[in-house]
Design an enzyme around this catalytic site. Structure first.
Site, short mmCIF file in Angstrom:
data_model
loop_
_atom_site.label_atom_id
_atom_site.label_comp_id
_atom_site.label_asym_id
_atom_site.label_seq_id
_atom_site.Cartn_x
_atom_site.Cartn_y
_atom_site.Cartn_z
N SER A 84 -13.01 3.85 -9.49
CA SER A 84 -12.62 4.79 -10.56
C SER A 84 -11.75 4.09 -11.60
CB SER A 84 -11.89 5.99 -9.97
OG SER A 84 -10.72 5.61 -9.28
N GLY A 120 -16.16 4.59 -3.39
CA GLY A 120 -15.65 5.17 -2.17
C GLY A 120 -15.23 4.17 -1.12
N ALA A 121 -15.10 2.90 -1.50
CA ALA A 121 -14.79 1.84 -0.54
C ALA A 121 -13.33 1.40 -0.60
CB ALA A 121 -15.70 0.63 -0.77
N GLY A 122 -12.51 2.12 -1.35
CA GLY A 122 -11.11 1.73 -1.48
C GLY A 122 -10.92 0.52 -2.35
N LEU A 123 -11.88 0.24 -3.25
CA LEU A 123 -11.84 -0.95 -4.11
C LEU A 123 -11.64 -0.58 -5.57
CD1 LEU A 123 -14.72 -2.97 -2.39
CD2 LEU A 123 -12.26 -3.11 -1.95
N GLU A 179 0.83 -1.20 0.00
CA GLU A 179 0.00 0.00 0.00
C GLU A 179 0.87 1.26 0.00
OE1 GLU A 179 -3.15 -0.07 -1.19
OE2 GLU A 179 -3.52 -1.48 0.43
N HIS A 180 0.55 2.20 -0.86
CA HIS A 180 1.28 3.46 -1.00
C HIS A 180 2.73 3.22 -1.43
CE1 HIS A 180 -1.86 6.18 0.44
NE2 HIS A 180 -2.18 5.21 1.26
N THR A 181 2.97 2.10 -2.08
CA THR A 181 4.29 1.84 -2.64
C THR A 181 4.34 2.12 -4.14
OG1 THR A 181 3.62 -0.48 -2.87
CG2 THR A 181 4.94 0.08 -0.94
N ASP A 222 -3.80 0.52 -9.32
CA ASP A 222 -5.23 0.26 -9.49
C ASP A 222 -5.58 -0.05 -10.94
OD1 ASP A 222 -5.36 0.80 -6.82
OD2 ASP A 222 -6.39 2.72 -7.03
#
Length: 381
Positions: free
Chosen positions: A127, A121-124, A32-34, A171
């Site tokens: 978009s 909006g669920a982090g899935l 995550e965030h990598t 993503d």
């Protein structure tokens, strides 16, 4: 579902569509965030998809309709598309048209009917699913011949430059490139990818997704601030990106950095290591060993990166206390979803424990489901 999409397209746009394309949301197993630090990620595609039913137009107009929207058509002239010019959800598909045109591809107008069961909006990555489904449709409608990674990078450019969210490529690469039954091991510097088999059911495990229903918006500035902090730290350390800082060099690097940047660097370096450890365990068939790695990843996101929230922390704590092998938030943070690695026999117990914890805390009831590694963007009709 496909027949319904065709019927709905005809009702909105009139006439028959050319086809239907779908792209999935994703959960990130670890990493995550990598991605915007040139690091490693390991996402899986969800069975939940965004579906774009489409046909070409010859008048240079883009007409968009979403089944989850307000019941109106957004009608846009392609020659007027510019970053920041299209508000709300319509900016994501419009941005894909813009990005393709900016790259020199001959893309004309289109009618699109959009429907999705990826929770927004669920982090899935709802978009990215919308962007990649649109890109896949245009690729076929206009015979562009782009590969799945090329479509993903086009979608990322749409989100970065047109919508204004400085996301990494994970993503979109997950939504475009994942395959059924596998996680996608991606090097976000080189875009080299490897599909790592992930058959949880065969070993009596499931990946539980807990949508906390706390909506997050990566365009609100917090995400951009985190990325800017990482880039500043890399510059101060004289590195191209934080991916280039070895774990053995971490302690010395932290001594050289301002106090506010140290936790960000520590998370990125240790998270990259967690991705490599996870891939190594999967290669050896040691799937249960992933549990502690997930939980350690959540602690890092909570304590160092500070992108968790009370709801995601409660979901992780309740799931692990009820018998989950490990759990962590997934996605950009500030709400969204949690994943938990759970023995199949414990699914009901863990799910109910999370719901009970949320009731006790006065939180909205979470949405809980299992994730099965699924296929990336494709034509479905």
């Amino acid at each position: 579902m496909i027949d319904e999409a065709v019927t709905d397209f005809e009702a909105v746009h009139g006439g028959r569509p050319t086809g239907v394309w779908a792209a999935p949301g994703r959960v990130n197993l670890i990493g995550e965030h990598t991605d915007y630090n040139d690091g490693f990620v390991l996402p899986v595609a969800l069975p939940h998809t965004t579906r774009v039913t489409a046909r070409r137009r010859e008048d240079g107009r883009l007409r968009l309709y979403s089944a989850q929207g307000e019941g109106t058509i957004t009608d846009l002239p392609l020659d007027a598309l510019a970053p920041g010019a299209v508000a709300s959800w319509a900016g994501y598909p419009a941005g894909v048209f813009w990005a393709l045109a900016e790259a020199g591809h001959a893309v004309g107008g289109a009618d699109l009917y959009i429907d999705s069961d990826v929770p927004a909006g669920a982090g899935l990555s709802s978009s990215a699913a919308l962007e990649c489904a649109t890109a896949a449709a245009l690729n076929d409608l206009y015979g562009l011949g782009l590969s799945a990674p090329e479509l993903a990078l086009t979608a990322q450019r749409a989100e970065n430059a047109f919508v204004g969210v400085p996301c990494g490529a994970m993503d979109q690469m997950a939504s475009a490139c994942c395959t059924s039954g596998a996680a996608l091991f991606l090097d976000t510097r080189t875009m080299a990818q490897r599909h790592v088999p992930l058959d949880l059911e065969a070993v009596g495990l499931r990946l539980l997704v807990i949508d906390t229903r706390v909506k997050h918006d990566l365009g609100d500035g917090a995400y951009a601030a985190l990325r800017a902090g990482c880039e500043r730290a890399a510059r101060l350390l004289g590195l191209p990106a934080l991916r280039d800082l070895a774990p053995t060099e971490l302690a010395a690097a932290l001594d050289r950095l301002p106090g506010e940047l140290g936790p960000l660097v520590r998370h990125v370096v240790t998270e990259n290591r967690r991705v490599i450890e996870t891939v190594d365990h999967l290669a050896r068939g040691e799937i249960t060993a992933l549990g502690p790695i997930l939980t350690a990843g959540h602690a890092s996101l909570r304590e160092d990166y500070r992108v968790s929230c009370p709801e995601t922390d409660a979901a992780v704590e309740a799931a692990v206390a009820a018998g989950a092998l490990g759990a962590r938030m997934t996605g950009g943070g500030f709400g969204g979803s949690v994943i938990a690695l759970v023995e199949t026999a414990s699914l009901a117990t863990v799910s109910e424990a999370v719901r009970t914890a949320f009731r006790s805390a006065g939180f909205a009831s979470p949405v809980v489901f299992t994730a099965v590694p699924s296929a990336g963007a494709r034509r479905v009709a």
